[in-house]
Design a protein around this motif. Structure first.
Motif, PDB file in Angstrom:
ATOM      1  N   CYS A  57       0.843  -1.180   0.000  1.00  0.00           N
ATOM      2  CA  CYS A  57       0.000   0.000   0.000  1.00  0.00           C
ATOM      3  C   CYS A  57       0.898   1.258   0.000  1.00  0.00           C
ATOM      4  O   CYS A  57       1.847   1.329   0.765  1.00  0.00           O
ATOM      5  CB  CYS A  57      -0.898  -0.021   1.215  1.00  0.00           C
ATOM      6  N   SER A  58       0.573   2.190  -0.840  1.00  0.00           N
ATOM      7  CA  SER A  58       1.396   3.383  -0.961  1.00  0.00           C
ATOM      8  C   SER A  58       0.897   4.557  -0.134  1.00  0.00           C
ATOM      9  O   SER A  58       1.572   5.568  -0.049  1.00  0.00           O
ATOM     10  CB  SER A  58       1.457   3.816  -2.426  1.00  0.00           C
ATOM     11  N   GLN A  59      -0.284   4.449   0.449  1.00  0.00           N
ATOM     12  CA  GLN A  59      -0.820   5.519   1.276  1.00  0.00           C
ATOM     13  C   GLN A  59      -1.212   4.969   2.642  1.00  0.00           C
ATOM     14  O   GLN A  59      -1.731   3.862   2.744  1.00  0.00           O
ATOM     15  CB  GLN A  59      -2.061   6.164   0.640  1.00  0.00           C
ATOM     16  N   VAL A  60      -0.953   5.785   3.668  1.00  0.00           N
ATOM     17  CA  VAL A  60      -1.351   5.419   5.015  1.00  0.00           C
ATOM     18  C   VAL A  60      -1.704   6.694   5.767  1.00  0.00           C
ATOM     19  O   VAL A  60      -1.109   7.749   5.546  1.00  0.00           O
ATOM     20  CB  VAL A  60      -0.225   4.621   5.741  1.00  0.00           C
ATOM     21  N   ALA A  61      -2.698   6.593   6.641  1.00  0.00           N
ATOM     22  CA  ALA A  61      -3.091   7.721   7.478  1.00  0.00           C
ATOM     23  C   ALA A  61      -3.442   7.193   8.857  1.00  0.00           C
ATOM     24  O   ALA A  61      -4.016   6.112   8.989  1.00  0.00           O
ATOM     25  CB  ALA A  61      -4.287   8.445   6.873  1.00  0.00           C
ATOM     26  N   PHE A  62      -3.056   7.942   9.883  1.00  0.00           N
ATOM     27  CA  PHE A  62      -3.417   7.543  11.238  1.00  0.00           C
ATOM     28  C   PHE A  62      -3.393   8.751  12.169  1.00  0.00           C
ATOM     29  O   PHE A  62      -2.824   9.786  11.854  1.00  0.00           O
ATOM     30  CB  PHE A  62      -2.495   6.439  11.766  1.00  0.00           C
ATOM     31  N   SER A  63      -4.046   8.589  13.310  1.00  0.00           N
ATOM     32  CA  SER A  63      -4.069   9.663  14.307  1.00  0.00           C
ATOM     33  C   SER A  63      -3.690   9.095  15.662  1.00  0.00           C
ATOM     34  O   SER A  63      -3.829   7.905  15.917  1.00  0.00           O
ATOM     35  CB  SER A  63      -5.452  10.317  14.367  1.00  0.00           C
ATOM     36  N   ARG A  64      -3.198   9.975  16.492  1.00  0.00           N
ATOM     37  CA  ARG A  64      -2.813   9.628  17.865  1.00  0.00           C
ATOM     38  C   ARG A  64      -3.343  10.704  18.812  1.00  0.00           C
ATOM     39  O   ARG A  64      -2.616  11.605  19.203  1.00  0.00           O
ATOM     40  CB  ARG A  64      -1.292   9.522  18.010  1.00  0.00           C
ATOM     41  N   LYS A  65      -4.640  10.638  19.122  1.00  0.00           N
ATOM     42  CA  LYS A  65      -5.343  11.529  20.049  1.00  0.00           C
ATOM     43  C   LYS A  65      -5.297  12.996  19.655  1.00  0.00           C
ATOM     44  O   LYS A  65      -6.320  13.596  19.402  1.00  0.00           O
ATOM     45  CB  LYS A  65      -4.856  11.354  21.479  1.00  0.00           C
ATOM     46  N   THR A  66      -4.135  13.614  19.612  1.00  0.00           N
ATOM     47  CA  THR A  66      -4.047  15.051  19.350  1.00  0.00           C
ATOM     48  C   THR A  66      -3.357  15.378  18.032  1.00  0.00           C
ATOM     49  O   THR A  66      -3.114  16.550  17.749  1.00  0.00           O
ATOM     50  CB  THR A  66      -3.291  15.767  20.489  1.00  0.00           C
ATOM     51  N   ALA A  67      -3.049  14.367  17.231  1.00  0.00           N
ATOM     52  CA  ALA A  67      -2.334  14.606  15.977  1.00  0.00           C
ATOM     53  C   ALA A  67      -2.806  13.625  14.901  1.00  0.00           C
ATOM     54  O   ALA A  67      -3.330  12.557  15.205  1.00  0.00           O
ATOM     55  CB  ALA A  67      -0.840  14.468  16.178  1.00  0.00           C
ATOM     56  N   PHE A  68      -2.599  14.020  13.647  1.00  0.00           N
ATOM     57  CA  PHE A  68      -2.984  13.203  12.507  1.00  0.00           C
ATOM     58  C   PHE A  68      -1.924  13.350  11.415  1.00  0.00           C
ATOM     59  O   PHE A  68      -1.371  14.436  11.216  1.00  0.00           O
ATOM     60  CB  PHE A  68      -4.340  13.663  11.953  1.00  0.00           C
ATOM     61  N   ILE A  69      -1.634  12.249  10.717  1.00  0.00           N
ATOM     62  CA  ILE A  69      -0.686  12.285   9.600  1.00  0.00           C
ATOM     63  C   ILE A  69      -1.208  11.407   8.468  1.00  0.00           C
ATOM     64  O   ILE A  69      -1.802  10.356   8.712  1.00  0.00           O
ATOM     65  CB  ILE A  69       0.731  11.831  10.032  1.00  0.00           C
ATOM     66  N   ALA A  70      -1.000  11.864   7.237  1.00  0.00           N
ATOM     67  CA  ALA A  70      -1.315  11.085   6.038  1.00  0.00           C
ATOM     68  C   ALA A  70      -0.060  11.079   5.179  1.00  0.00           C
ATOM     69  O   ALA A  70       0.498  12.135   4.880  1.00  0.00           O
ATOM     70  CB  ALA A  70      -2.479  11.707   5.284  1.00  0.00           C
ATOM     71  N   ILE A  71       0.394   9.893   4.793  1.00  0.00           N
ATOM     72  CA  ILE A  71       1.630   9.742   4.023  1.00  0.00           C
ATOM     73  C   ILE A  71       1.287   9.114   2.672  1.00  0.00           C
ATOM     74  O   ILE A  71       0.599   8.095   2.616  1.00  0.00           O
ATOM     75  CB  ILE A  71       2.640   8.850   4.775  1.00  0.00           C
ATOM     76  N   ASN A  72       1.785   9.727   1.608  1.00  0.00           N
ATOM     77  CA  ASN A  72       1.591   9.212   0.258  1.00  0.00           C
ATOM     78  C   ASN A  72       2.947   8.858  -0.342  1.00  0.00           C
ATOM     79  O   ASN A  72       3.726   9.730  -0.684  1.00  0.00           O
ATOM     80  CB  ASN A  72       0.889  10.261  -0.617  1.00  0.00           C
ATOM     81  N   ARG A  73       3.218   7.571  -0.494  1.00  0.00           N
ATOM     82  CA  ARG A  73       4.491   7.125  -1.065  1.00  0.00           C
ATOM     83  C   ARG A  73       4.352   6.760  -2.534  1.00  0.00           C
ATOM     84  O   ARG A  73       5.282   6.226  -3.125  1.00  0.00           O
ATOM     85  CB  ARG A  73       5.014   5.924  -0.276  1.00  0.00           C
ATOM     86  N   ALA A  74       3.190   7.041  -3.111  1.00  0.00           N
ATOM     87  CA  ALA A  74       2.982   6.720  -4.525  1.00  0.00           C
ATOM     88  C   ALA A  74       3.792   7.675  -5.392  1.00  0.00           C
ATOM     89  O   ALA A  74       3.702   8.887  -5.245  1.00  0.00           O
ATOM     90  CB  ALA A  74       1.505   6.823  -4.874  1.00  0.00           C
TER      91      ALA A  74
END
Length: 119
Positions: free
Chosen positions: A1-18
């Motif tokens: 999978c080339s994309q991943v997104a996740f959050s940790r209570k007070t923060a969020f990140i989305a990564i696109n490796r495509a």
């Protein structure tokens, strides 16, 4: 999978490796409603690119190829009524928050490890 997104209570990140493909998605951030700075580009709350999180905790994101979007509760954008709700993420990444960089490095190492195991 080339994309991943996740959050940790007070923060969020989305990564696109495509490579050669931007990523557009409606994602659950887990953050309260508000207009947040994309701190992967800038934490200057008056000029930063923004991500609008709705009352249900969802946001529309557009992540360029080989880049990421990062927001957290400690960096809300100023002048929210005058700012756009979705940003064209074509500006280069110029700042990295350590916790998000660590997550990206983890993804890189995992990918590298898998490629070596298959060799």
């Amino acid at each position: 999978c080339s994309q991943v997104a996740f959050s940790r209570k007070t923060a969020f990140i989305a990564i696109n490796r495509a490579d050669g493909e931007q990523w557009s998605a409606q994602v659950f951030t887990g953050l309260p409603a508000g207009l947040y700075c994309d701190v992967s580009v800038s934490d200057n709350t008056t000029i930063c690119p923004t991500v609008l999180v709705n009352e249900d905790g969802f946001a529309s994101i557009l992540v360029p190829e080989m880049a990421f979007v990062a927001i957290h509760q400690g960096c809300k954008a100023e002048n929210a009524s005058e700012r756009p709700d979705i940003v064209d993420w074509t500006t280069p990444v110029v700042a990295v928050v350590a916790v998000f960089a660590a997550a990206f490095i983890y993804v890189e190492l995992s990918s590298h490890r898998r490629s070596q195991e298959s060799s």
